[in-house]
Design a protein around this motif. Sequence first.
Motif, PDB file in Angstrom:
ATOM      1  N   VAL A   1       0.837  -1.197   0.000  1.00 11.15           N
ATOM      2  CA  VAL A   1       0.000   0.000   0.000  1.00 11.15           C
ATOM      3  C   VAL A   1       0.873   1.248   0.000  1.00 11.15           C
ATOM      4  CG1 VAL A   1      -1.739   1.317   1.265  1.00 11.15           C
ATOM      5  CG2 VAL A   1      -1.880  -1.186   1.191  1.00 11.15           C
ATOM      6  N   ILE A   2       1.937   1.240   0.821  1.00 12.83           N
ATOM      7  CA  ILE A   2       2.875   2.366   0.871  1.00 12.83           C
ATOM      8  C   ILE A   2       3.507   2.585  -0.497  1.00 12.83           C
ATOM      9  CG2 ILE A   2       5.057   3.180   1.850  1.00 12.83           C
ATOM     10  CD1 ILE A   2       4.281   1.611   4.412  1.00 12.83           C
ATOM     11  N   PHE A   3       3.988   1.505  -1.104  1.00 13.06           N
ATOM     12  CA  PHE A   3       4.604   1.570  -2.431  1.00 13.06           C
ATOM     13  C   PHE A   3       3.635   2.147  -3.460  1.00 13.06           C
ATOM     14  CE2 PHE A   3       4.789  -0.793  -6.496  1.00 13.06           C
ATOM     15  CZ  PHE A   3       6.002  -0.322  -6.991  1.00 13.06           C
ATOM     16  N   TYR A   4       2.417   1.680  -3.458  1.00  8.13           N
ATOM     17  CA  TYR A   4       1.414   2.091  -4.442  1.00  8.13           C
ATOM     18  C   TYR A   4       1.058   3.568  -4.286  1.00  8.13           C
ATOM     19  CZ  TYR A   4      -3.005   2.073  -7.045  1.00  8.13           C
ATOM     20  OH  TYR A   4      -4.021   2.359  -7.928  1.00  8.13           O
ATOM     21  N   VAL A   5       0.805   4.006  -3.055  1.00 10.42           N
ATOM     22  CA  VAL A   5       0.438   5.405  -2.818  1.00 10.42           C
ATOM     23  C   VAL A   5       1.601   6.329  -3.143  1.00 10.42           C
ATOM     24  CG1 VAL A   5      -0.229   7.084  -1.054  1.00 10.42           C
ATOM     25  CG2 VAL A   5      -1.335   4.837  -1.120  1.00 10.42           C
ATOM     26  N   LEU A   6       2.809   5.951  -2.760  1.00 10.70           N
ATOM     27  CA  LEU A   6       3.981   6.763  -3.103  1.00 10.70           C
ATOM     28  C   LEU A   6       4.147   6.881  -4.614  1.00 10.70           C
ATOM     29  CD1 LEU A   6       6.727   5.687  -0.532  1.00 10.70           C
ATOM     30  CD2 LEU A   6       5.619   7.918  -0.736  1.00 10.70           C
ATOM     31  N   ALA A   7       3.851   5.799  -5.330  1.00  9.89           N
ATOM     32  CA  ALA A   7       3.953   5.832  -6.794  1.00  9.89           C
ATOM     33  C   ALA A   7       2.975   6.827  -7.396  1.00  9.89           C
ATOM     34  CB  ALA A   7       3.709   4.430  -7.361  1.00  9.89           C
ATOM     35  N   ILE A   8       1.758   6.850  -6.882  1.00  9.41           N
ATOM     36  CA  ILE A   8       0.756   7.809  -7.358  1.00  9.41           C
ATOM     37  C   ILE A   8       1.242   9.239  -7.143  1.00  9.41           C
ATOM     38  CG2 ILE A   8      -1.546   8.743  -6.882  1.00  9.41           C
ATOM     39  CD1 ILE A   8      -2.494   5.892  -6.377  1.00  9.41           C
ATOM     40  N   ILE A   9       1.829   9.491  -5.985  1.00  8.33           N
ATOM     41  CA  ILE A   9       2.329  10.832  -5.660  1.00  8.33           C
ATOM     42  C   ILE A   9       3.500  11.214  -6.555  1.00  8.33           C
ATOM     43  CG2 ILE A   9       3.439  12.233  -3.875  1.00  8.33           C
ATOM     44  CD1 ILE A   9       1.866  10.541  -1.799  1.00  8.33           C
TER      45      ILE A   9
ATOM     46  N   GLY B   1       0.343   4.751 -10.254  1.00  3.16           N
ATOM     47  CA  GLY B   1       0.543   3.621  -9.364  1.00  3.16           C
ATOM     48  C   GLY B   1       0.536   2.293 -10.090  1.00  3.16           C
ATOM     49  N   VAL B   2      -0.372   2.150 -11.037  1.00  5.23           N
ATOM     50  CA  VAL B   2      -0.473   0.908 -11.811  1.00  5.23           C
ATOM     51  C   VAL B   2       0.785   0.695 -12.640  1.00  5.23           C
ATOM     52  CG1 VAL B   2      -1.735  -0.277 -13.642  1.00  5.23           C
ATOM     53  CG2 VAL B   2      -2.990   0.927 -11.840  1.00  5.23           C
ATOM     54  N   SER B   3       1.314   1.764 -13.239  1.00  6.84           N
ATOM     55  CA  SER B   3       2.550   1.663 -14.020  1.00  6.84           C
ATOM     56  C   SER B   3       3.712   1.224 -13.144  1.00  6.84           C
ATOM     57  CB  SER B   3       2.877   3.001 -14.685  1.00  6.84           C
ATOM     58  OG  SER B   3       1.924   3.315 -15.666  1.00  6.84           O
ATOM     59  N   ALA B   4       3.769   1.734 -11.904  1.00 11.28           N
ATOM     60  CA  ALA B   4       4.823   1.327 -10.979  1.00 11.28           C
ATOM     61  C   ALA B   4       4.750  -0.168 -10.695  1.00 11.28           C
ATOM     62  CB  ALA B   4       4.703   2.117  -9.675  1.00 11.28           C
ATOM     63  N   VAL B   5       3.549  -0.662 -10.473  1.00  9.43           N
ATOM     64  CA  VAL B   5       3.345  -2.087 -10.216  1.00  9.43           C
ATOM     65  C   VAL B   5       3.748  -2.913 -11.435  1.00  9.43           C
ATOM     66  CG1 VAL B   5       1.585  -3.860  -9.804  1.00  9.43           C
ATOM     67  CG2 VAL B   5       1.532  -1.710  -8.517  1.00  9.43           C
ATOM     68  N   LEU B   6       3.324  -2.480 -12.607  1.00  5.43           N
ATOM     69  CA  LEU B   6       3.618  -3.201 -13.836  1.00  5.43           C
ATOM     70  C   LEU B   6       5.121  -3.284 -14.089  1.00  5.43           C
ATOM     71  CD1 LEU B   6       2.791  -4.534 -16.512  1.00  5.43           C
ATOM     72  CD2 LEU B   6       2.519  -2.240 -17.475  1.00  5.43           C
TER      73      LEU B   6
ATOM     74  N   ALA C   1      12.304   1.960  -6.883  1.00  6.63           N
ATOM     75  CA  ALA C   1      11.929   1.525  -5.535  1.00  6.63           C
ATOM     76  C   ALA C   1      12.239   0.047  -5.319  1.00  6.63           C
ATOM     77  CB  ALA C   1      10.440   1.787  -5.298  1.00  6.63           C
ATOM     78  N   THR C   2      12.002  -0.757  -6.343  1.00  8.71           N
ATOM     79  CA  THR C   2      12.273  -2.190  -6.227  1.00  8.71           C
ATOM     80  C   THR C   2      13.764  -2.456  -6.093  1.00  8.71           C
ATOM     81  OG1 THR C   2      10.308  -2.661  -7.575  1.00  8.71           O
ATOM     82  CG2 THR C   2      11.906  -4.437  -7.316  1.00  8.71           C
ATOM     83  N   ILE C   3      14.581  -1.722  -6.852  1.00  5.94           N
ATOM     84  CA  ILE C   3      16.036  -1.880  -6.775  1.00  5.94           C
ATOM     85  C   ILE C   3      16.559  -1.428  -5.413  1.00  5.94           C
ATOM     86  CG2 ILE C   3      18.229  -1.037  -7.698  1.00  5.94           C
ATOM     87  CD1 ILE C   3      16.900  -0.977 -10.456  1.00  5.94           C
ATOM     88  N   VAL C   4      16.029  -0.316  -4.895  1.00  6.16           N
ATOM     89  CA  VAL C   4      16.458   0.181  -3.580  1.00  6.16           C
ATOM     90  C   VAL C   4      16.146  -0.840  -2.485  1.00  6.16           C
ATOM     91  CG1 VAL C   4      15.984   1.916  -1.803  1.00  6.16           C
ATOM     92  CG2 VAL C   4      16.325   2.629  -4.185  1.00  6.16           C
ATOM     93  N   LEU C   5      14.965  -1.432  -2.548  1.00  3.63           N
ATOM     94  CA  LEU C   5      14.558  -2.395  -1.534  1.00  3.63           C
ATOM     95  C   LEU C   5      15.295  -3.721  -1.667  1.00  3.63           C
ATOM     96  CD1 LEU C   5      10.690  -1.859  -1.430  1.00  3.63           C
ATOM     97  CD2 LEU C   5      12.353  -1.206   0.319  1.00  3.63           C
TER      98      LEU C   5
END
Length: 202
Positions: free
Chosen positions: A85-93, A117-122, A181-185
């Motif tokens: 949820v944090i990842f998704y909301v941050l992506a929207i912002i 947000g959807v693009s971030a997930v994809l 974000a995925t690479i950082v984590l």
Amino acid sequence: MFDHTTLIIIITVIVSLLAWQNKALFNRLIFYPPAIANGQWDRFVTHGFIHADSMHLLFNMFTLYFFGRAIEGLYQQFLGGYGFVIFYVLAIIVAMIPSYIKNKNNASYLSLGASGGVSAVLFAFILIRPWETLYLFAIVPIPAILFAVAYVAYSIYADKRGGSNINHMAHLWGGAFGVIATIVLQPQIVPHFFTALLSPSF
């Protein structure tokens, strides 16, 4: 108990439906730079939970459901129970920040939808499984990595061309956030990506 991807979808559908029935609510939630300049910073988030029409909503939520559930566990592992949820909301912002900077003095600029947000997930999914088969328009099969290249190229082209109500740059920045974000984590995802990229499986 719903997984968080499904929970986000339910909330988005409910808010979108309510906004379609209530113009005042719709106008309060949409991304509008002059309102943000007056302190309504919540619009950086709320615009991601309303959509222009049913097809806009359906496409975003279908994509989110398919790919969000596939990667949700990764973000819960590193950020805790509400990590996705944090990842998704941050992506929207984050996806809207460049558009805001460009249009902060534009009183006619409006934007809405979960596409950032959807693009971030994809794109996070593509980073993890680059050769997974995606279905363009739910019909045409295409490897995820080729879709990513075409998606980026088209977004840049369409943004430069203009003349569209679609915020292509939000799509692009959302995708970039998903990758970064995925690479950082999980930095080890980088060698995994290149190993998978050089070992295609169809």
